[in-house]
Design a protein around this motif. Structure first.
Motif, short mmCIF file in Angstrom:
data_model
loop_
_atom_site.label_atom_id
_atom_site.label_comp_id
_atom_site.label_asym_id
_atom_site.label_seq_id
_atom_site.Cartn_x
_atom_site.Cartn_y
_atom_site.Cartn_z
N LEU A 60 0.82 -1.22 0.00
CA LEU A 60 0.03 -0.21 0.12
C LEU A 60 0.73 1.29 0.03
N GLU A 61 0.34 2.17 -0.82
CA GLU A 61 0.80 3.61 -0.88
C GLU A 61 -0.15 4.40 -0.46
N LEU A 62 -0.15 5.08 0.82
CA LEU A 62 -1.28 5.72 1.20
C LEU A 62 -0.75 7.48 1.25
N PRO A 63 -1.99 8.13 0.95
CA PRO A 63 -1.91 9.56 0.88
C PRO A 63 -1.49 10.30 2.38
N SER A 96 -12.48 14.66 4.39
CA SER A 96 -13.91 13.88 3.90
C SER A 96 -14.31 14.73 2.66
N GLY A 97 -14.69 14.16 1.60
CA GLY A 97 -15.34 14.57 0.30
C GLY A 97 -14.28 15.04 -0.59
N SER A 98 -13.11 14.83 -0.09
CA SER A 98 -11.85 15.12 -1.30
C SER A 98 -11.76 13.82 -1.89
N MET A 99 -11.13 13.87 -3.16
CA MET A 99 -10.73 12.79 -3.91
C MET A 99 -9.18 12.16 -3.59
N VAL A 100 -9.64 10.82 -3.39
CA VAL A 100 -8.31 10.40 -2.65
C VAL A 100 -7.83 9.16 -3.53
N THR A 101 -6.49 8.87 -3.71
CA THR A 101 -5.93 7.96 -4.67
C THR A 101 -4.93 6.96 -3.54
N LEU A 102 -5.41 5.63 -4.02
CA LEU A 102 -4.66 4.37 -3.27
C LEU A 102 -4.02 3.81 -4.37
N ARG A 103 -2.50 3.34 -3.83
CA ARG A 103 -1.83 2.77 -4.85
C ARG A 103 -1.37 1.41 -4.28
N MET A 104 -1.29 0.22 -4.83
CA MET A 104 -0.68 -0.85 -4.69
C MET A 104 0.35 -1.47 -5.64
N PHE A 117 -1.60 -1.50 -9.05
CA PHE A 117 -2.96 -1.20 -8.89
C PHE A 117 -3.38 0.37 -8.40
N GLU A 118 -4.24 0.93 -8.91
CA GLU A 118 -4.49 2.43 -8.42
C GLU A 118 -5.92 2.51 -8.49
N ILE A 119 -6.43 3.25 -7.44
CA ILE A 119 -7.72 3.40 -7.31
C ILE A 119 -8.15 5.07 -6.60
#
Length: 839
Positions: free
Chosen positions: A387-390, A395-403, A451-453
């Motif tokens: 995991l790569e966490l920001p 709350s309500g903001s756009m967040v991107t998670l990467r693996m 992987f990225e979401i």
């Protein structure tokens, strides 16, 4: 007295001597001319006559040829006049012309009809008003949502569609109210007509008013048209619309458009005016904005939040939930700024081409609450390490998670829990969000090891509580909505269902694929083949006969089918076209002929229609039969008969009675259609009568020439020609050989000259000289002329040649002979009288 008598006797002797000398001189002249004729210096009367005779046959041929040419021109002129009488310009047989490229309100192809139907359905979907929220909801931060349910939208759409005007209710090429299309002549390639009808592309039916004059033009008011261009075309492709060609187009602006047309017929004798008021309406928007982002306020209570992700090519409206007034967003911006915390509805705004949107998306702007995304203890270390966490998030903001994994790994699901602590209380609430199943604002990137979401962070303290992964590479198999595809993996462990509706298949696994046409989408086609196509466009497998096949999954695949339309049943239509449609429509009146031609212009489209258009084909057969039943024959065209009657000779006295009688009967029969006013239903009979008259005229037989004089002359030819000189016999034989048998009455003069030549040759026959009568006199004795009454010889000497070439010469000799003889007799008589007196 004796001396006086002696003097008078001397005078008488002198007179006799002078008369004798005159006779001798005349005979010498005649003999000289005979000698010249015998040496070939003169021509026979027949030869001279042949030379002097004008070439009547040749001249007659030229004059006849001239008559034929003149008749041809007259005939052509007559045909043009006849054509001008009915139709002053031509298509041929465009009908031939058209024919055909002209279209009417039914002239669209089946595909165009389907497109218009689909477009009309899409445009007619209604707006669904947002339900008002309570004030407590306004300050609740939550994920954006579409502000209506699917069921409500469907119901309201149906209700609105019933009352909504058809936004794109257009059928190509509707005809104008002047269907005076003139048929092409059976003989002319193109004929000028008075037809001023037009076809237009902006109306289902023709509801024209007015009379077509400049003061009162044909008028039509057309509302709610979705087309951006008006088009018109003349039915007669040689007519002119607005002074240039037979077509006219005009761009349509939104709102009211006035179109004025002036149509001049192809023969320039008719001008018709048209006027249309066309209202172009905007299209409905049933979609709603997607992939919008929110930015919280910087400080609680500040109005500096924003909504981003706007498309610069679209217009937007927004309003805060609970308010009634919508605010327009300036064009070309990507972000709505200056917003306080709360929930907002965003819709597409009104533009030049579209009405305001019917549906909206609800998003929430929250006051800032900064969090760190935590990872639950039960999550395996393999995943924690990937995991790569920001950093801090709100709350309500756009967040991107990467693996990032060390090997190919498929992320099946991520469970995010959001915990909200109630202010002033120990109570907490939490909400679990399955990121890969959530349909709100997310994007996923998957590439084997990485992987990225990206997603909108829900309100509350975020924590990743579960991550499901699968080793290896997994692929999807998609297919066209027109197909129904059954996929059966050879090994069930190498396939799994993701997100309740998507199947994934292991790399290298084998699946069996069955495909067929989706009957809910397409009931008029059959599947002929299908293939599996990789994402790079290469083909993984093909079923050439649409039968099931096994496919090795080596990447994301798409099943693509090849379809063949099931044709509509056109047996009845073909029977009508083959057996009920007349071969020559020009035999019928213009108005009834035009309607049939308009229907026939659709024949090819209907013959190629598919099964789903069977109702249209059946209705077309009915309409075509109605038009055929209304056909009316036009007044008979007697042109061919009249042209044939012009050829009848005014003087038939030179023709045989039988041929004249046959011609008179044909002439009488050809007058029957005119006397009885036959119409064009018997046009072929009229042509047959004209042909029969022409044949009878051509068969007129000239009478034969009268050979009576020739036969009479032949009967006078002596049986024994051996007693005559060779030259005179030869001349006779030439005259006899010059007789041409079988000449008609127009050459009677030539026949008469043949008889005359024989008679002259007979008159000039010379007997051979008799040697026993010559004695010792070396001078040849004059030939004796045969006596018509006495065949024997005469002892009287000939004073003229029997072979004199000219009758005028014979007369001169006889005249001088008579004068000489008379003078001798006169002198002798005078001398005798004197002697008598003397005695």
């Amino acid at each position: 007295m004796k001396q006086k008598r002696k003097g008078k006797s001397g005078k008488s002797a002198v007179s006799v001597l002078l008369a004798f000398l005159l006779c001798v001189n005349s005979a010498a002249v005649v003999f000289a001319e005979d000698e010249q004729w015998e040496k070939g210096g003169s021509k026979t009367d027949m030869e001279q006559g042949a030379e002097d005779t004008p070439q009547s046959d040749s001249q007659g041929t030229v004059e006849k040829s001239g008559d034929v040419q003149m008749n041809t021109e007259d005939k052509d002129a007559g045909e043009e006049n006849a054509a001008g009488k009915d139709t002053p310009n031509s298509a041929e047989n465009r009908v031939e012309s058209g024919k055909d490229s002209e279209k009417t309100d039914k002239d669209q192809s089946i595909e165009n009809m389907d497109k218009n139907t689909e477009k009309g359905n899409a445009d007619d979907t209604t707006s669904v008003e947002n339900p008002e929220k309570t004030s407590s909801e306004e300050n609740t931060c939550k994920n954006p949502t579409v502000d209506n349910t699917e069921a409500d939208n469907s119901a309201n759409t149906s209700e609105k569609t019933e009352n909504q005007p058809k936004a794109d209710a257009v059928v190509e090429n509707t005809q104008s109210p002047d269907p005076a299309a003139a048929p092409a002549s059976a003989k002319a390639a193109r004929i000028l007509t008075t037809n001023t009808s037009i076809l237009i592309n902006v109306a289902y039916t023709q509801n024209w008013s007015g009379s077509g004059t400049s003061d009162d033009p044909y008028y039509m008011d057309i509302r709610y048209i979705g087309k951006d261009t008006f088009g018109a075309q003349t039915v007669d492709d040689l007519a002119v619309i607005n002074g240039s060609g037979n077509t006219y187009t005009q761009p349509l602006v939104f709102g009211d458009n006035t179109i004025e047309l002036t149509v001049v017929s192809s023969d320039k004798t008719k001008t018709v005016y048209y006027k249309l008021d066309v209202n172009r309406s905007k299209q409905n928007q049933n979609d709603w904005p997607r992939f919008l982002t929110t930015k919280p306020t910087s400080v609680a209570g500040e109005a500096d939040g924003s909504i981003g992700g706007l498309d610069t090519q679209k217009r937007y409206d927004y309003k805060k939930v609970g308010k009634s007034d919508w605010m327009s967003v300036p064009a070309g911006v990507t972000e709505i700024t200056g917003l306080a915390a709360g929930s907002y509805d965003v819709r597409y705004g009104e533009s030049d081409e579209y009405h305001k949107g019917n549906n909206s998306l609800r998003v929430t702007i929250c006051d800032p609450a900064k969090y760190q995304i935590a990872v639950a203890n039960n999550v395996p270390d393999e995943i924690k390490n990937a995991l790569e966490l920001p950093g801090e998030v709100t709350s309500g903001s756009m967040v991107t998670l990467r693996m990032n994994f060390a090997k190919e790994t498929f992320v099946e699901q991520i469970q995010l829990r959001s915990t909200v602590r109630m202010p002033g209380s120990s109570m907490v609430s939490w909400t679990d969000t399955y990121l890969l199943s959530d349909s709100t604002m997310k994007s996923v990137k998957y590439d084997g090891n990485s992987f990225e979401i990206t997603f909108a962070l829900p309100k509350g303290e975020p924590e990743i509580v579960d991550v499901k992964i699968r080793d290896g590479k997994w692929n999807t198999i998609s297919y066209d909505s027109n197909l129904t595809v059954d996929i059966t993996p050879a090994d069930a462990n190498k396939a799994f269902q993701f997100n309740y509706n998507t199947m994934y298949y292991a790399q290298g696994s084998i699946v069996n694929v069955k495909a067929k046409i989706n009957p809910n989408v397409d009931r008029s086609s059959i599947l002929t083949s299908f293939k599996a196509v990789r994402s790079d466009g290469s083909i993984a497998a093909t079923s050439s006969d649409a039968k099931p096949i096994d496919i090795t999954v080596d990447g994301d695949l798409t099943i693509i089918g090849e379809r063949q339309g099931i044709p509509a049943d056109t047996v009845e239509l073909r029977d009508v076209l083959d057996n009920e449609v007349p071969k020559d429509l020009t035999l019928y009146t213009d108005d009834t002929w035009f309607e049939v031609s308009r229907q026939l212009a659709l024949a090819d489209q209907m013959l190629n229609a598919r099964k789903d258009a069977q109702s249209l084909v059946d209705k077309y057969v009915i309409d075509l039969r109605v038009a055929l039943g209304q056909l009316k024959f036009r007044t008979g065209d007697y042109t061919e008969i009249l042209e044939a009657q012009k050829r009848v000779p005014s003087d038939v006295s030179n023709y045989t009675q039988e041929s004249v009688q046959a011609m008179q009967e044909a002439l009488k029969a050809s007058s029957q259609p005119i006397n009885e006013n036959w119409d064009m239903s018997r046009y072929q009979d009229m042509l047959n009568l004209a042909d029969a008259l022409n044949q009878a005229i051509d068969a007129l037989q000239l009478k034969g020439a009268d050979y009576t004089k020739v036969e009479q002359a032949k009967k006078k030819v002596p049986k024994d020609l051996g007693i005559y000189t060779d030259q005179s016999v030869k001349n006779l034989q030439t005259a006899l050989d010059g007789v041409i048998e079988g000449l008609d009455i127009t050459q009677q003069e030539k026949v008469d000259k043949m008889a005359e030549a024989i008679v002259k040759a007979l008159d000039r026959l010379e007997k051979k000289p008799d040697k026993s009568e010559n004695g010792t006199n070396n001078k040849p004795e004059t030939n004796k002329k045969p006596d018509a009454n006495n065949k024997g010889n005469t002892t009287k000497k000939e004073t003229k040649s029997t072979t004199s070439p000219k009758t005028a010469d014979n007369s001169a000799v006889e005249l001088w002979s008579l004068i000489g003889a008379g003078s001798v007799l006169l002198l002798l008589f005078a001398g005798r009288k004197r002697r008598t007196k003397g005695n």
